[in-house]
Every structure is written in structure tokens, then in C-alpha cells.
Write an enzyme that holds these catalytic residues in place. Structure first.
Site, PDB file in Angstrom:
ATOM      1  CD  GLU A 105      -6.734 -11.785   2.866  1.00 30.37           C
ATOM      2  OE1 GLU A 105      -6.325 -10.839   2.160  1.00 30.37           O
ATOM      3  OE2 GLU A 105      -6.824 -11.729   4.106  1.00 30.37           O
ATOM      4  CG  HIS A 145      -1.684  -1.054   1.625  1.00 29.88           C
ATOM      5  ND1 HIS A 145      -1.202  -2.163   2.268  1.00 29.88           N
ATOM      6  CD2 HIS A 145      -3.014  -1.270   1.468  1.00 29.88           C
ATOM      7  CE1 HIS A 145      -2.187  -3.015   2.483  1.00 29.88           C
ATOM      8  NE2 HIS A 145      -3.295  -2.505   2.003  1.00 29.88           N
ATOM      9  CG  ASP A 173      -8.556 -10.848   7.373  1.00 27.71           C
ATOM     10  OD1 ASP A 173      -8.286 -12.002   7.034  1.00 27.71           O
ATOM     11  OD2 ASP A 173      -8.322  -9.840   6.662  1.00 27.71           O
ATOM     12  CG  ASP A 220      -4.000 -10.932  -0.743  1.00 29.52           C
ATOM     13  OD1 ASP A 220      -3.135 -10.847  -1.639  1.00 29.52           O
ATOM     14  OD2 ASP A 220      -4.410  -9.942  -0.095  1.00 29.52           O
ATOM     15  CD  GLU A 241      -7.399  -8.531  -0.688  1.00 32.67           C
ATOM     16  OE1 GLU A 241      -6.451  -7.982  -1.288  1.00 32.67           O
ATOM     17  OE2 GLU A 241      -7.389  -8.790   0.520  1.00 32.67           O
ATOM     18  CG  HIS A 284     -10.604 -11.422   2.787  1.00 32.56           C
ATOM     19  ND1 HIS A 284     -10.287 -10.377   1.952  1.00 32.56           N
ATOM     20  CD2 HIS A 284      -9.888 -11.217   3.918  1.00 32.56           C
ATOM     21  CE1 HIS A 284      -9.411  -9.575   2.550  1.00 32.56           C
ATOM     22  NE2 HIS A 284      -9.154 -10.079   3.750  1.00 32.56           N
ATOM     23  CG  ASP A 339      -2.994  -9.853   3.174  1.00 30.97           C
ATOM     24  OD1 ASP A 339      -2.398  -9.403   4.164  1.00 30.97           O
ATOM     25  OD2 ASP A 339      -4.004  -9.321   2.681  1.00 30.97           O
ATOM     26  CG  ASP A 368      -4.519 -11.128   7.625  1.00 33.74           C
ATOM     27  OD1 ASP A 368      -5.328 -11.656   6.846  1.00 33.74           O
ATOM     28  OD2 ASP A 368      -4.446  -9.892   7.790  1.00 33.74           O
ATOM     29  CG  ASP A 406       1.891  -0.915   3.358  1.00 37.46           C
ATOM     30  OD1 ASP A 406       1.165  -0.525   4.289  1.00 37.46           O
ATOM     31  OD2 ASP A 406       1.543  -1.776   2.517  1.00 37.46           O
TER      32      ASP A 406
HETATM   33  C1  XLS Z   1      -7.360  -6.781   4.553  1.00 40.50           C
HETATM   34  C2  XLS Z   1      -6.864  -7.005   3.205  1.00 40.50           C
HETATM   35  C3  XLS Z   1      -5.720  -6.095   2.786  1.00 40.50           C
HETATM   36  C4  XLS Z   1      -5.569  -6.127   1.293  1.00 40.50           C
HETATM   37  C5  XLS Z   1      -4.831  -4.979   0.731  1.00 40.50           C
HETATM   38  O1  XLS Z   1      -8.116  -7.565   5.096  1.00 40.50           O
HETATM   39  O2  XLS Z   1      -6.524  -8.339   3.072  1.00 40.50           O
HETATM   40  O3  XLS Z   1      -4.553  -6.444   3.437  1.00 40.50           O
HETATM   41  O4  XLS Z   1      -4.990  -7.305   0.868  1.00 40.50           O
HETATM   42  O5  XLS Z   1      -5.417  -3.764   1.034  1.00 40.50           O
HETATM   43 NI    NI Z   2      -5.550  -9.192   1.443  1.00 40.22          NI
HETATM   44 NI    NI Z   3      -7.381  -9.650   4.693  1.00 44.18          NI
END
Ligand code: XLS
Ligand code: NI
Ligand code: NI
Length: 435
Positions: free
Chosen positions: A265, A98, A304, A293, A229, A268, A336, A306, A101
Site C-alpha cells: 500500500e 473484510h 494513513d 493497495d 500487507e 503504508h 484502498d 487513504d 464490511d
Molecule cells: C489499513 C489497511 C486495510 C487493509 C485491509 O490501513 O490498509 O485497509 O488493506 O485490512
Molecule cells: Ni490496505
Molecule cells: Ni491502509
């Protein structure tokens, strides 16, 4: 055992006891007609890897990612050096970021964009030196307080304008650095209550911003894919890009299907009560599969999380779908994912990526075995055999109608539907995974 010698992580095979080695990921090994590294196209997520420092709702940092610099561009330069070194250690050839970042935010859009330009010039130099490529860039339009009610879907038009400016700059970065994708994750593009929300205007506005981005990108030489996404909730209670099916409907309504695909993702998908495989399948059958992702959630936690992907069932079935799709084109596999709050050392970051890369490498190997074994594909083909000839073929070819079918079906008796054999197929999957 956890003393890392600082060398490049290499493939040692599954009998190796060295945690700082790949046990399945052998980049040059050819599987299903391609090198593993070209099938998998692993990418590093800048936000989790270079920035996330363990903060959660109940406590602060457990890891230090400030690189000895209190603030400003110096810190971000050090982050960049670290990032490229980290990718080289792991043999990762792509990265994603991003805008916020990678460069400090200024007091206004103009200043932030200037900072982004400085750092992306540096990235361009680093990319040249290392051969590492940008998989995608995106604009963070959810962290700053002005985005509290969304970006394109904010009730405040000034916020829409600044969001557009951020998207422009992040697309410029994608073009400068040769990215093959530009991502939209609708951070707060949704609502917390319908009591204060004009849903129709918000969704139209989201389409307006995406259309402007497409037009700007295409006019300035961006040939890659724009990706949405999907995510059903978090941070808002309802996100407009809920899941792949919802996004496909949105793209069709606003005539964006030609330029947009999906960045799917895993975590998600499960938040939307779908499997990861389901989301990839829905994208495939609608011709919008783009990128991944890669991560996984925790079955017992409803957000989430991750986590780095280690579930081989999931990686195998995801790679099965991706192989059936013919592999990644512009897309790739972006981790991700972040190390747990308690996994707060440099070694943990390496071990996490190794675990994720090995899990997808093994998934690829197993997916290829599953396809070559042929029994799954054959089973599904046989299951639908009634559409290959006779009445089924005529239905598929559009040669029947309600009246003709009513006449055909009028006298049918004792229609028998064959067993779905779910348990047999699940056991067969185990046989292939564990042989
Ligand atoms: C958040 C998203 C984010 C996207 C990019 O849940 O996964 O990290 O991948 O903005
Ligand atoms: Ni993501
Ligand atoms: Ni995410």
C-alpha cells in the site's frame, strides 16, 4: 457540470471536459502488449466505498451509506446491489472486502459466519450475472473491542481462537467466490509499549496463525496467494509487519516464503519512510511481489489518510516496477482509498475513482514510454558495467575472496567513480512525463 447522467463511465480522451469520463483510461487500448484493463486490474474496496461515511476523530457521518435500511441483513443486501452497480458504472472488474464490511456481525462467531455465508451466496450470484470477480477477502481482526490487544498476537488465547475462526470463514469465502488472493493486514498485531509485551511469543503466534491459514487454505483447494500487507504503525505504535523487508525476514524465519507474497500500500510505504516505488522494488528483488493497495498519503499529515492516488510521478514509477515485474499475476490494483470527508456525494465517489483510475492509466502509459525510451535502463546498466567483466565479473561469479581481492586492490590508485547524474535523470523523467 456535476450532474451525472447515470450512464456508464466511458473513455473520452484527454481533451474531454466531461468530469464523468475517463481521460486516459481506455480499457481496451493495448499498452506494452496487453489491454489496459488487464494490466491494471482495478478493484473496489468495499470498506471505504460502500461503508465509510466520513466519520473522523472530531465529527460524525457526512455521507449516508445506510441505504434507507435501519439495520440487519436488508441493509447489507442493498449495499451489495449498490456495490455491483457502482463497479459496473465504472467498468471495475474486481472487488475486495473484510468479513465485517459485507455482513452484519452476530452475537458470536457462529452467527457472524452464518451471515457471511448468506451474503457470499448472494455475491456468487452477482458475480455470475456481471462477470465481476473477487480479488481478495480478509478478516477484520482490529475493530471489535476483543481485538484491542491484537488478534494472533493478543495475550488472551481465546482471542487467538476466535481470530482463527474468522480467518477460516474468510478463506472459505475466498474459495467460494474464486478469489486469487487472501490478505492479512495485521490491524493491531503490534504493541503500544514494550513494558507489557512478550514480543517473542507474539511474533511466534502471528506465524502460527498464518501457518494454520496456509495449511487450511491449501487443504481446501485455495490455489491463490496469501498476502501480507505491511504497515509500520497505526493503530498500534509499532506493527510487526512494518515494511516489506521486515515481512520477508519474518516469512523466511517461519518458512512461509513459498505461499506468501506482499500486498503493498502506497500510504503504508510512506508511513514507513519509504517511497511506494521502494517497497515494490524490495518485493520484486525478493520474489514476493503480489498485489497493490493504491492510494496516497498527505506529506503534511502523519497517518494513513487513504486518499485517491493522483500523483503521476508515483503512479508512473509504481507502474514502471510492475511492468518490470512482468505485470500482475494473481494480484491487482485495489483502491484502498476514500473520498475526503467534505466530498460526500455519490458524484464524488465516481469522480474519485475516475481520478484514481486515470492516474494509474496515465502512469502505465508513461512507464511504458520510460521503458521504451530506454535511457534510464541504459544508464543503470552502464553504471554497473564494471561487474560485467574483469574483476567485477569474477566477484559476482564467486571466484574471488578477501585475500585475492586484497592482492588485486593493493596497488590501485586514483580510483574514479562516475557521476550518478541524479539531476539529469530527474529532468529526463520530467521530459517523458510532460512531453
Ligand atoms: C489499513 C489497511 C486495510 C487493509 C485491509 O490501513 O490498509 O485497509 O488493506 O485490512
Ligand atoms: Ni490496505
Ligand atoms: Ni491502509
Amino acid at each position: 457540470m456535476f450532474d451525472y447522467n447515470g450512464k456508464k463511465i466511458v473513455f473520452e480522451g484527454k481533451d474531454s471536459k466531461n468530469p464523468f469520463a475517463f481521460h486516459y483510461y481506455d480499457p481496451e487500448r493495448v499498452v506494452a502488449g496487453r489491454k489496459m484493463k488487464d494490466h491494471l486490474k482495478f478493484a473496489m474496496s468495499y470498506w471505504h466505498t460502500i461503508n465509510a461515511s466520513g466519520t473522523d476523530m472530531f465529527g460524525g457521518d457526512t455521507a449516508d451509506k445506510n441505504f434507507g435500511e435501519p439495520y440487519g441483513m436488508e441493509r447489507y443486501m442493498k449495499k451489495a446491489d449498490f456495490a455491483f452497480d457502482f463497479m459496473q458504472k465504472l467498468g471495475i472488474e474486481y472487488y475486495c472486502f473484510h468479513d465485517v464490511d459485507v455482513a452484519p456481525e452476530g452475537k458470536n462467531l457462529e452467527e457472524s459466519v452464518r451471515n457471511l455465508e448468506v451474503i457470499t451466496d448472494y455475491f456468487a450470484k452477482k458475480q455470475k450475472e456481471t462477470g465481476i470477480k473477487l480479488l481478495w477477502s480478509t478478516a477484520n481482526m482490529f475493530s471489535d473491542k476483543k481485538f484491542m490487544a491484537g488478534a494472533a498476537t493478543s495475550p488472551n488465547a481465546d482471542v487467538f481462537a476466535v481470530a482463527a475462526g474468522k480467518v477460516k470463514a474468510a478463506i472459505d469465502a475466498a474459495i467460494k467466490l474464486g478469489a486469487t488472493n487472501y490478505v492479512f493486514w495485521g490491524g493491531r498485531e503490534g504493541y503500544d509499549t514494550l513494558l507489557n509485551t512478550n514480543m517473542g511469543l507474539e511474533v511466534d503466534n502471528l506465524a502460527r496463525l498464518l501457518t494454520m491459514a496456509r495449511d487450511y487454505g491449501r487443504a481446501h483447494g485455495f490455489k491463490g496467494d496469501f498476502l501480507i500487507e505491511p504497515k509500520p504503525k497505526e493503530p498500534t505504535k509499532h506493527q510487526y509487519d512494518f515494511d516489506v523487508a521486515t515481512c520477508v525476514n519474518f516469512l523466511r524465519k517461519y518458512d512461509l516464503l513459498k505461499d506468501f507474497r506482499m500486498n503493498i500500500e502506497a500510504n503504508h510505504a510512506t508511513l514507513a519512510m519509504h517511497t511506494f516505488q521502494h517497497e515494490i522494488r524490495v518485493a520484486r528483488i525478493n520474489g514476493v511481489f503480489g498485489s497493490i493497495d493504491a492510494n496516497q498519503g498527505d506529506m503534511l499529515l502523519g497517518w494513513d489518510t487513504d486518499q485517491f492516488p493522483t500523483n503521476i510521478y508515483d503512479t508512473t514509477l509504481a507502474m514502471y516496477e510492475i511492468l518490470k515485474e512482468g505485470g500482475f499475476k494473481n494480484g491487482g490494483l485495489n483502491f484502498d482509498a476514500k473520498t475526503r470527508r467534505q466530498s460526500n456525494t455519490y458524484e464524488d465517489m465516481l469522480l474519485a475513482y475516475i481520478a484514481g483510475m486515470d492516474s494509474f492509466a496515465l502512469g502505465l502509459i508513461k512507464a511504458d514510454e520510460l521503458i521504451r525510451d530506454g535511457r534510464f535502463d541504459k544508464f543503470v546498466e552502464d553504471r554497473y558495467a564494471s561487474y560485467k567483466d574483469g574483476i567485477g565479473k569474477r566477484i559476482v561469479e564467486g571466484k574471488e575472496n578477501l585475500e585475492s581481492l586484497a592482492a588485486y586492490g593493493a596497488k590501485l590508485e586514483n580510483i574514479k567513480v562516475d557521476s550518478g547524474r541524479q539531476e539529469y535523470l530527474e529532468a529526463l523523467l520530467n521530459d517523458i512525463l510532460f512531453r
